[in-house]
Structure formats: structure tokens, C-alpha cells
Design an enzyme around this catalytic site. Structure first.
Site, mmCIF file in Angstrom:
data_model
loop_
_atom_site.group_PDB
_atom_site.id
_atom_site.type_symbol
_atom_site.label_atom_id
_atom_site.label_comp_id
_atom_site.label_asym_id
_atom_site.label_seq_id
_atom_site.Cartn_x
_atom_site.Cartn_y
_atom_site.Cartn_z
ATOM 1 N N LYS A 136 0.820 -1.213 0.000
ATOM 2 C CA LYS A 136 0.000 0.000 0.000
ATOM 3 C C LYS A 136 0.854 1.264 0.000
ATOM 4 O O LYS A 136 0.411 2.317 -0.461
ATOM 5 C CB LYS A 136 -0.948 0.007 1.193
ATOM 6 C CG LYS A 136 -1.843 -1.226 1.294
ATOM 7 C CD LYS A 136 -2.677 -1.459 0.047
ATOM 8 C CE LYS A 136 -3.637 -2.620 0.228
ATOM 9 N NZ LYS A 136 -4.371 -2.938 -1.007
ATOM 10 N N TYR A 186 -13.085 -13.687 1.937
ATOM 11 C CA TYR A 186 -12.217 -12.586 2.333
ATOM 12 C C TYR A 186 -12.052 -12.541 3.855
ATOM 13 O O TYR A 186 -13.027 -12.618 4.612
ATOM 14 C CB TYR A 186 -12.781 -11.244 1.853
ATOM 15 C CG TYR A 186 -11.943 -10.075 2.333
ATOM 16 C CD1 TYR A 186 -10.811 -9.698 1.638
ATOM 17 C CD2 TYR A 186 -12.269 -9.394 3.501
ATOM 18 C CE1 TYR A 186 -10.013 -8.650 2.093
ATOM 19 C CE2 TYR A 186 -11.476 -8.350 3.959
ATOM 20 C CZ TYR A 186 -10.350 -7.988 3.254
ATOM 21 O OH TYR A 186 -9.565 -6.965 3.719
ATOM 22 N N TYR A 242 -3.867 -11.760 2.943
ATOM 23 C CA TYR A 242 -3.302 -11.551 1.611
ATOM 24 C C TYR A 242 -2.164 -12.512 1.285
ATOM 25 O O TYR A 242 -2.256 -13.306 0.351
ATOM 26 C CB TYR A 242 -2.807 -10.099 1.466
ATOM 27 C CG TYR A 242 -3.922 -9.090 1.481
ATOM 28 C CD1 TYR A 242 -4.604 -8.754 0.321
ATOM 29 C CD2 TYR A 242 -4.311 -8.473 2.666
ATOM 30 C CE1 TYR A 242 -5.639 -7.835 0.334
ATOM 31 C CE2 TYR A 242 -5.353 -7.561 2.693
ATOM 32 C CZ TYR A 242 -6.017 -7.246 1.528
ATOM 33 O OH TYR A 242 -7.048 -6.347 1.541
#
Length: 333
Positions: A45, A259, A285
Site C-alpha cells: 500500500k 475474504y 493476503y
């Protein structure tokens, strides 16, 4: 015209050999340590935020507004990076993962965001990206009325994919470090990291396969999202022409049970990387993305002897929020 960029990442993150896993799998495996990119706890990110916060600086913004899941690495990294640049942060947390315990709502990235001084607001629907963006823009109007200069980092795929520019730069960085990779494996969620890498390699004329491991949607939905992100990216910057659709490769074998949930494939991958190479993965992730490599080697999709790069995108702060789930999911020795 070049997009404005705030320099947050610093020197190239290292690429390291994973000798023991290479021997086990019959491939030459390396890891790109983007978990070391940017600010504390790092991650992919940071590369994306260089362009969002660059645009915010160009607009003279003093307040950043961003949405993510409760344990979002993006919002925590945004709060840390904005603090470095002297900006205030408002984070909007979605209820994206139901039925989690109290640790999930208080520890990990939530705790870090609070330490960083971010104001926290909530959005009840984890599958309504457009609605979450609208809620942030409504709050931005309130900030303007209060005399601040807000900048909204949007969530929905229909917005300009500024974050993907960070991974087009990363593609150039990887090629400069080692141009010999046949396959690059990365998590595929928003699609910005995956699309940026693919577009960057395509622009450079590099033929490495980029395989995105699904962390939020199944392969069909994620393929559609990648197509949209790549089309928008080609309008935003020079991608060397359209990326051929046959270069979009998606694997969803570790997505289940969904998720933010840890299934057997992710748990096995997390344990294997830690116990064989001493490197931690996160449950949301990187465990799901690394799980693709042994599975695709077994199936023959990644041939024996291939030169493979695994991109470690970070997310390690979430480990602490997932303590109960990890302890339950880890394979018993």
C-alpha cells in the site's frame, strides 16, 4: 503528463532467494520484500499511496479520507504516511468480515490507526464500494465547511487507478534487480498491485507471467475487475498499448472460505513459509498468494525449473488481530 508522487518507499526493496523452499518445490524461488516498503509494518500500500498522497499534496490537502475493512492495511498505512506528510486522516472501516471476535475489532491495524491519531468512522456494508465512497465524499463536504482541504482516496473500481502506478514503477524495479523471472505471483484484491505489475512488465517488453491469487472475489469476478482496472490505467498513463487479455492469470484456490477468513490452503502456506524460511505471512493476503505457488507447481501450471518471484505485500500487523483464528487453523504438528 506525469502524475504527482510523494516519495514514501525509499530505496528498492530487496529480492531474496528462498533456497530451502526452492529445493522442496523444484523451482528457483525468490521473494520480493515489499513488506519492508514504506513506513512501519510496510507493505504494497505504500507504493500505491505515493500517488494518492502525491495528488493530495498537489491539491494542498490537509485531511485524507480513506475506506477499508476493519483490519485494512491500506487505511493504517495511509494514516502513517499522511502523518509523515503533516496531514490528518479519517478512516472509514467497513463491516466486511462477519462474526469475528473482539480482538479483531480492537487489535492489529485498528490499534495502530488509533495510535497514529486517525479518526475512525464506520460503514455497515462491506460489499458496497460505491456507497462507501459516497459516505466519504459526504464527510469531505463537512470537512470543507469546517475550513479544511480534504482529499478522498476512493475504493470503487470506477475511479482513476492511481495506486496501480506504484506497481508499474515496481515492475521497473524488479527488472533492474533480476530480469530473469518467468513467473511473478502476487495477491489480487483491489487489482491495483496486480494490474500495475502486469502493465509495467508489458510496457517494458518483459514477458514474465503475473499470476494473481484471489483474496476477495472468485477468479471470474476478479478477471473482470482486472480488465476494468487495466483499461482505466491505459487512459491514465502510457502502458505501451493494451495489455493482452490472455496475460491476465487468476488463481482462486486459496480464496475459501472468503475474504478475511483462513482456510486450509492459507494456513498451510503460512506455516510452511514460517517453518521453512522463517518469514511470516499474513492471513488475509500473503498466505493466500503464496499458497498459489506449491499448488500451481503440483498442477504443472508452473513448470519444474521455473524462475519464480513471490511478492510479499506485507499486512503483518493483522496477525495479532487474527490470533484466535490462526491458532485454530494452523496444522497440528
Amino acid at each position: 503528463m506525469a502524475q504527482p508522487r510523494a516519495e514514501l518507499v525509499g530505496p528498492a526493496t530487496p529480492i531474496q532467494p528462498l533456497a530451502r523452499l526452492s529445493g522442496q518445490l523444484g523451482i528457483t524461488l525468490h521473494i520480493k520484500r515489499d513488506d519492508l516498503a514504506g513506513t512501519t509494518f510496510g507493505g504494497n500500500k505504500s507504493r500505491q499511496l505515493e500517488y494518492y498522497l502525491g495528488a493530495a499534496q498537489a491539491a494542498s490537502a490537509d485531511t485524507i479520507l480513506i475506506t477499508g475493512a476493519v483490519q485494512s492495511n491500506f487505511v493504517r498505512t495511509a494514516a502513517a504516511s499522511a502523518a509523515q506528510l503533516g496531514m490528518r486522516t479519517i478512516v472509514q472501516l467497513e463491516s466486511r468480515v462477519p462474526d469475528m471476535g473482539p480482538t479483531y475489532d480492537r487489535s492489529g491495524n485498528v490499534l495502530l490507526s488509533r495510535i497514529l491519531g486517525a479518526e475512525v468512522m464506520h460503514y455497515p456494508d462491506g460489499e458496497d464500494e460505491a456507497g462507501a465512497d459516497a459516505a466519504l465524499r459526504a464527510r469531505a463536504v463537512q470537512e470543507q465547511k469546517a475550513g479544511r482541504v480534504p482529499y478522498v482516496i476512493p475504493l470503487a473500481a470506477g475511479n482513476p487507478p492511481l495506486g496501480a502506478l506504484g506497481y508499474m514503477r515496481a515492475a521497473d524495479e524488479i527488472i533492474a534487480q533480476n530480469a530473469g523471472f518467468d513467473v511473478i505471483v502476487v495477491a489480487s484484491g483491489s487489482g491495483l498491485t496486480h494490474a500495475g505489475l502486469l502493465a509495467g512488465l508489458h510496457r517494458a517488453g518483459h514477458g514474465a507471467r503475473v499470476i494473481g491469487s484471489c483474496v476477495r472475489r472468485d477468479a471470474g469476478l476478479q478477471t473482470d475487475r482486472l480488465k476494468r482496472v487495466l483499461a482505466a490505467l491505459s487512459e491514465l498513463t502510457d502502458t505501451g498499448g493494451p495489455v493482452p487479455q490472455n496475460r491476465i492469470e487468476i488463481w482462486d484456490g486459496a480464496l475459501a472460505p472468503g475474504y478475511g477468513r483462513i482456510g486450509p490452503a492459507a494456513a498451510d502456506a503460512m506455516a510452511r513459509m514460517a517453518q521453512v524460511e522463517g518469514i511470516m505471512l499474513d492471513p488475509v493476503y500473503t498466505a493466500k498468494s503464496f499458497a498459489a505457488i506449491p499448488a500451481l507447481v503440483r498442477s504443472g501450471s508452473i513448470p519444474q525449473g521455473s524462475n519464480v518471484l513471490f511478492v510479499h505485500t506485507g499486512g503483518l500487523a493483522a496477525l495479532f488481530a487474527y490470533q484466535d483464528e490462526i491458532e485454530t487453523a494452523l496444522p497440528r504438528g
